[in-house]
Design a protein around this motif. Structure first.
Motif, PDB file in Angstrom:
ATOM      1  N   GLU A 331       0.831  -1.196   0.000  1.00  0.00           N
ATOM      2  CA  GLU A 331       0.000   0.000   0.000  1.00  0.00           C
ATOM      3  C   GLU A 331       0.876   1.260   0.000  1.00  0.00           C
ATOM      4  O   GLU A 331       0.590   2.225  -0.721  1.00  0.00           O
ATOM      5  CB  GLU A 331      -0.914  -0.001   1.226  1.00  0.00           C
ATOM      6  N   SER A 332       1.908   1.222   0.813  1.00  0.00           N
ATOM      7  CA  SER A 332       2.798   2.380   0.898  1.00  0.00           C
ATOM      8  C   SER A 332       3.500   2.637  -0.432  1.00  0.00           C
ATOM      9  O   SER A 332       3.606   3.786  -0.880  1.00  0.00           O
ATOM     10  CB  SER A 332       3.832   2.151   2.005  1.00  0.00           C
ATOM     11  N   ILE A 333       3.984   1.581  -1.063  1.00  0.00           N
ATOM     12  CA  ILE A 333       4.677   1.739  -2.347  1.00  0.00           C
ATOM     13  C   ILE A 333       3.712   2.235  -3.424  1.00  0.00           C
ATOM     14  O   ILE A 333       4.076   3.042  -4.288  1.00  0.00           O
ATOM     15  CB  ILE A 333       5.347   0.415  -2.758  1.00  0.00           C
ATOM     16  N   LEU A 334       2.470   1.773  -3.380  1.00  0.00           N
ATOM     17  CA  LEU A 334       1.476   2.256  -4.342  1.00  0.00           C
ATOM     18  C   LEU A 334       1.255   3.761  -4.167  1.00  0.00           C
ATOM     19  O   LEU A 334       1.247   4.520  -5.146  1.00  0.00           O
ATOM     20  CB  LEU A 334       0.159   1.509  -4.151  1.00  0.00           C
ATOM     21  N   ILE A 335       1.082   4.188  -2.911  1.00  0.00           N
ATOM     22  CA  ILE A 335       0.902   5.612  -2.655  1.00  0.00           C
ATOM     23  C   ILE A 335       2.143   6.392  -3.078  1.00  0.00           C
ATOM     24  O   ILE A 335       2.053   7.476  -3.664  1.00  0.00           O
ATOM     25  CB  ILE A 335       0.596   5.849  -1.159  1.00  0.00           C
ATOM     26  N   SER A 336       3.317   5.829  -2.781  1.00  0.00           N
ATOM     27  CA  SER A 336       4.572   6.487  -3.168  1.00  0.00           C
ATOM     28  C   SER A 336       4.680   6.597  -4.685  1.00  0.00           C
ATOM     29  O   SER A 336       5.156   7.614  -5.207  1.00  0.00           O
ATOM     30  CB  SER A 336       5.763   5.707  -2.606  1.00  0.00           C
ATOM     31  N   THR A 337       4.225   5.572  -5.399  1.00  0.00           N
ATOM     32  CA  THR A 337       4.283   5.604  -6.862  1.00  0.00           C
ATOM     33  C   THR A 337       3.354   6.678  -7.425  1.00  0.00           C
ATOM     34  O   THR A 337       3.737   7.443  -8.321  1.00  0.00           O
ATOM     35  CB  THR A 337       3.897   4.229  -7.446  1.00  0.00           C
ATOM     36  N   ILE A 338       2.132   6.730  -6.891  1.00  0.00           N
ATOM     37  CA  ILE A 338       1.195   7.767  -7.331  1.00  0.00           C
ATOM     38  C   ILE A 338       1.764   9.150  -7.018  1.00  0.00           C
ATOM     39  O   ILE A 338       1.709  10.074  -7.841  1.00  0.00           O
ATOM     40  CB  ILE A 338      -0.180   7.582  -6.657  1.00  0.00           C
ATOM     41  N   SER A 339       2.339   9.286  -5.820  1.00  0.00           N
ATOM     42  CA  SER A 339       2.949  10.564  -5.430  1.00  0.00           C
ATOM     43  C   SER A 339       4.123  10.904  -6.336  1.00  0.00           C
ATOM     44  O   SER A 339       4.333  12.065  -6.678  1.00  0.00           O
ATOM     45  CB  SER A 339       3.425  10.490  -3.977  1.00  0.00           C
ATOM     46  N   GLY A 340       4.891   9.870  -6.728  1.00  0.00           N
ATOM     47  CA  GLY A 340       6.026  10.087  -7.618  1.00  0.00           C
ATOM     48  C   GLY A 340       5.606  10.616  -8.977  1.00  0.00           C
ATOM     49  O   GLY A 340       6.243  11.510  -9.542  1.00  0.00           O
ATOM     50  N   VAL A 341       4.505  10.061  -9.520  1.00  0.00           N
ATOM     51  CA  VAL A 341       3.998  10.534 -10.814  1.00  0.00           C
ATOM     52  C   VAL A 341       3.534  11.985 -10.693  1.00  0.00           C
ATOM     53  O   VAL A 341       3.833  12.832 -11.554  1.00  0.00           O
ATOM     54  CB  VAL A 341       2.839   9.639 -11.297  1.00  0.00           C
ATOM     55  N   LEU A 342       2.811  12.284  -9.608  1.00  0.00           N
ATOM     56  CA  LEU A 342       2.364  13.658  -9.386  1.00  0.00           C
ATOM     57  C   LEU A 342       3.555  14.590  -9.185  1.00  0.00           C
ATOM     58  O   LEU A 342       3.578  15.719  -9.691  1.00  0.00           O
ATOM     59  CB  LEU A 342       1.438  13.703  -8.167  1.00  0.00           C
TER      60      LEU A 342
END
Length: 786
Positions: A331-342
């Motif tokens: 879950e954390s990596i998914l959020i981090s990935t979305i945050s990374g794209v943003l």
């Protein structure tokens, strides 16, 4: 399995939209700030690193023991380069660099001013500035050959081939273009559009063999087998054989690759330079990213009650702890990935503005494989770092206590979440303090009295026929009423181009090597600059023809000479006896952040490069400039009338500090914003865990105000602890920073009070929302599950 982790993670994101948005916003800001600063740091660290022979390139430096300390500088005598080439077989190539020269290039009716320099033929063998046209070994052989950059070639010849074409320089000498250089990269300290042979400098009569005239840079390329340490010992005594004035002065070679980042020396030791600023903002980037990760931890654990039952049920049906940890990390990596794209979108959008702010042409190279590998690594690392504590925390719950609802322990005075919030606000308070102090220092120096009037004052460089027509130009400027006063000097009033420790006066001790700055003026220097005369008078050649060898000194020079009455005393310089006729109040001519150094203003027998014009304040600036341009073009028709406003040039002295102040203020705001998200998370956590307590208190008659106070005071205690931790740290850091400036503020106690109160106010506003929200909930709703 992994697919299942991400499916559950995605569902949890959608189910808890508010928490998800806070997590993503916090992480994306942290990642974008880290990315932008990292790109800038990479650009700065890449300066001068593209030269193929960089590990063997050195710049010649001098060391001298003066006034009880070792002075270090990198300007050298013109003769030194040829001596090194002749006497040291370990040296493969040597080139001198005459700093910047501006010439007028003419082709037919086209006239273009350009800045370049004169170098030895080995310059292009030492440095990797590739030629588009021409041969490196031959382009600088002939005294009237010139090498130009691609952009300058297009300015001169449009798109026609440049090599072999002739141009006229300063309407005097004809040059043949022997080569075209590829445009210089952005990450080089050099800034030239043309290169001329060193022999042209000799032809112009600008060469000298005076070992006391340190006026050029000298670069050395050592042979591959040369031991640097052994050669450094050998070249140390170079001046003993040649420099009769200062044989004790030592010579050493400094690695060229370090010169941009490590340009400051103290008592002969390298102390830093730009690398200090890079380290500072590197630390700030790390702090902001860590604070963003702390927010994720706080916001994730704030949802512990909802996730606890999920964990309990999963454990009952057989889920092992490692699998649960993997799920939460997913879950954390998914959020981090979305945050990374943003964050990437934010970087692309804001990078041009940031480039303007730091005054560096930085850009994002999305075709670079290493960029994507680094970005992926940072996103993965951030996801693991941010999710590690929530994963370990949530996965440790025991099913028996979780499903009974007895797992919570909120009475502990010290919890990881509280510690993290204290760290967040400590960082924010340090940055608030730094922002206030940097602004105070900048304002103090900007308000410093310069000692002369910058208003309506311009200067122009003497070039072409200006020197021979100076008297006529000056006369017309004055008689037409355009100017109130005119004087020529050897440098602009905003900087000195000459200094020496060779000035002598009666009673000077032999070991006194204090550096004295030189200015020169023909007439009416104090009138033109509006300097304050403390004793004596201004230069006045009309009334006193002998003022051609007169001198005016500043207060610092009087203090150095220790004369009770300096008027009429003699100072000797360059073989001339200069008689002091006036003393002026100290005026700022170099760095406004440093003390005013001793100065001698020498009379009309000196040399001149610049004309200063004090415009008539009764005439508009636009009209004055137009009329002045007409006069200059009348007597110097081949050259455009170029000028600088003194107030604008002086203002540029603050550019670096202004950029630093702006960056610190920007990062302070971001840190505060992200910290508020973290505090919001902790407030949510506390309110969620005390919701039934709040319901009971309301049933027993507690008011909304008392409950709000009850919930808020715990957070204000945390901020209070943060203030106690941050004040000594920020005082130490900023006091150390201020020591770099001789003219500086004293840190006031109210600075820390203001920073602390700001942090308390921000925390109170952030917490009040959650506290009031929890306090106004209907107690029936809070207690219905009991």
């Amino acid at each position: 399995m992994i697919r299942n982790y991400f499916k559950i993670a995605w569902r949890n994101l959608l189910r808890n939209k508010s928490f998800s948005i806070l997590n993503i916003v916090g992480l994306s800001i942290g990642l974008s700030v880290t990315a932008i600063i990292s790109i800038w740091i990479s650009f700065e660290l890449g300066f001068n690193q593209f030269h193929e022979k960089k590990d063997r390139i050195y710049e010649v430096y001098n060391e001298y023991f003066v006034d009880g300390e070792i002075w270090t500088w990198n300007s050298t005598p013109k003769i030194m380069g040829s001596i090194i080439k002749k006497d040291y077989p370990e040296v493969e190539s040597v080139s001198r660099y005459n700093y910047d020269n501006t010439f007028l290039f003419s082709i037919g009716d086209k006239r273009i001013k350009s800045t370049g320099t004169m170098v030895d033929p080995d310059f292009l063998n030492i440095f990797s500035f590739p030629l588009v046209e021409g041969s490196i070994d031959k382009v600088l052989e002939d005294v009237n050959s010139v090498v130009i950059t691609e952009t300058f070639a297009k300015k001169l010849f449009n798109n026609e081939p440049a090599v072999g074409k002739t141009v006229k320089v300063d309407n005097v000498d004809t040059f043949k273009v022997s080569g075209v250089l590829r445009d210089l990269p952005n990450n080089t300290e050099f800034n030239f559009e043309f290169l001329m042979p060193w022999n042209y400098l000799k032809q112009k009569g600008w060469h000298d063999e005076n070992w006391s005239n340190n006026s050029v840079a000298t670069y050395v390329l050592l042979k591959e087998e040369t031991n640097y340490d052994a050669f450094s010992q050998k070249i140390k005594t170079l001046r003993q054989s040649y420099d009769k004035e200062s044989p004790e002065m030592e010579t050493f070679l400094y690695p060229y690759t370090r010169s941009y980042l490590y340009s400051e020396f103290e008592n002969g030791k390298e102390t830093g330079g730009r690398i200090d600023v890079i380290r500072l903002f590197g630390i700030i980037a790390a702090i902001i990213l860590i604070i963003a990760c702390i927010n994720f931890m706080n916001l994730s654990t704030a949802r512990s009650e909802k996730r606890a039952k999920e964990v309990g049920i999963r454990k009952v049906i057989g889920a092992e702890r490692p699998l649960l940890i993997g799920q939460f990390l997913g879950e954390s990596i998914l959020i981090s990935t979305i945050s990374g794209v943003l964050a990437l979108l934010i970087v692309v959008t804001l990078l041009p503005s940031f480039s303007t702010l730091v005054a560096k042409p930085i850009s994002l190279d999305i075709t670079n494989v290493w960029f994507w590998l680094s970005a992926f690594g940072v996103i993965l690392f951030t996801g693991i770092l941010a999710g590690s504590y929530p994963a370990l925390y949530l996965s440790r719950f025991k099913p028996s206590t979780v499903l009974k609802g007895t797992y919570k322990k909120i009475s502990s005075p010290v919890t990881p979440r509280k510690v993290l919030v204290v760290l967040q606000f400590s960082s924010a308070i340090i940055l608030i303090t730094a922002s206030i102090i940097v602004t105070q220092q900048l304002n103090k120096v900007q308000d410093r009295q310069t000692g002369y009037s910058k208003h309506n004052l311009i200067y122009t460089i003497m070039e072409g026929d200006i020197e021979k027509n100076y008297s006529s130009i000056k006369k017309e400027l004055l008689t037409s009423g355009i100017a109130e006063s005119v004087t020529k000097t050897n440098s602009p009033i905003t900087e000195t181009w000459s200094n020496t420790w060779g000035v002598e006066w009666k009673g000077k001790s032999e070991d006194n090597m204090t550096l004295v700055h030189r200015l020169a003026a023909d007439d009416a220097i104090t009138k033109t600059m509006r300097m304050e005369i403390i004793a004596g008078r201004d230069f006045d050649l009309k009334t006193y023809p002998t003022d051609s060898t007169a001198a005016i000194v500043n207060e610092s020079m009087v203090k150095l000479m220790n004369f009770e009455n300096p008027i009429g005393q003699i100072v000797k310089d360059n073989g001339i006896d200069w008689r002091i006729v006036g003393v002026v109040k100290n005026f700022v001519i170099n760095s406004p952040f440093q003390k005013v150094e001793p100065m001698v203003i020498e009379g009309a027998k000196a040399w001149f490069n610049v004309i200063h014009i004090k415009f008539n304040q009764k005439i508009t600036t636009a009209e004055s400039l137009a009329n002045a341009e007409a006069i200059f073009l009348k007597y110097n028709p081949e050259y455009p009338f170029n000028y600088e406003f003194v107030d604008q040039v002086y203002a540029k002295k603050f550019d670096t500090e202004k950029r630093t102040s702006s960056l610190i203020s920007l990062f302070t705001l971001l840190t505060i914003f992200i910290s508020c998200l973290g505090l919001f998370g902790l407030a949510s956590y506390m309110a969620e865990n005390r919701i039934k307590e709040i319901g009971i208190r309301k049933v027993l008659g507690a008011s909304v105000q008392s409950i709000t106070t009850l919930l808020s005071k715990d957070f204000l205690k945390l901020v209070g602890i943060a203030i106690v931790l941050a004040v000594p740290i920020s005082w130490y850091m900023m006091n150390k920073w201020l020591q770099e400036f001789a003219y500086r503020i004293h840190i006031s106690w109210w600075t820390f009070v203001l920073a602390g109160l700001s942090a308390l106010a921000i925390a109170l506003i952030t917490v009040s929302y959650q506290a009031i929200k929890a306090a106004i909930v209907n107690p029936v709703k809070s207690l219905r599950t009991e």
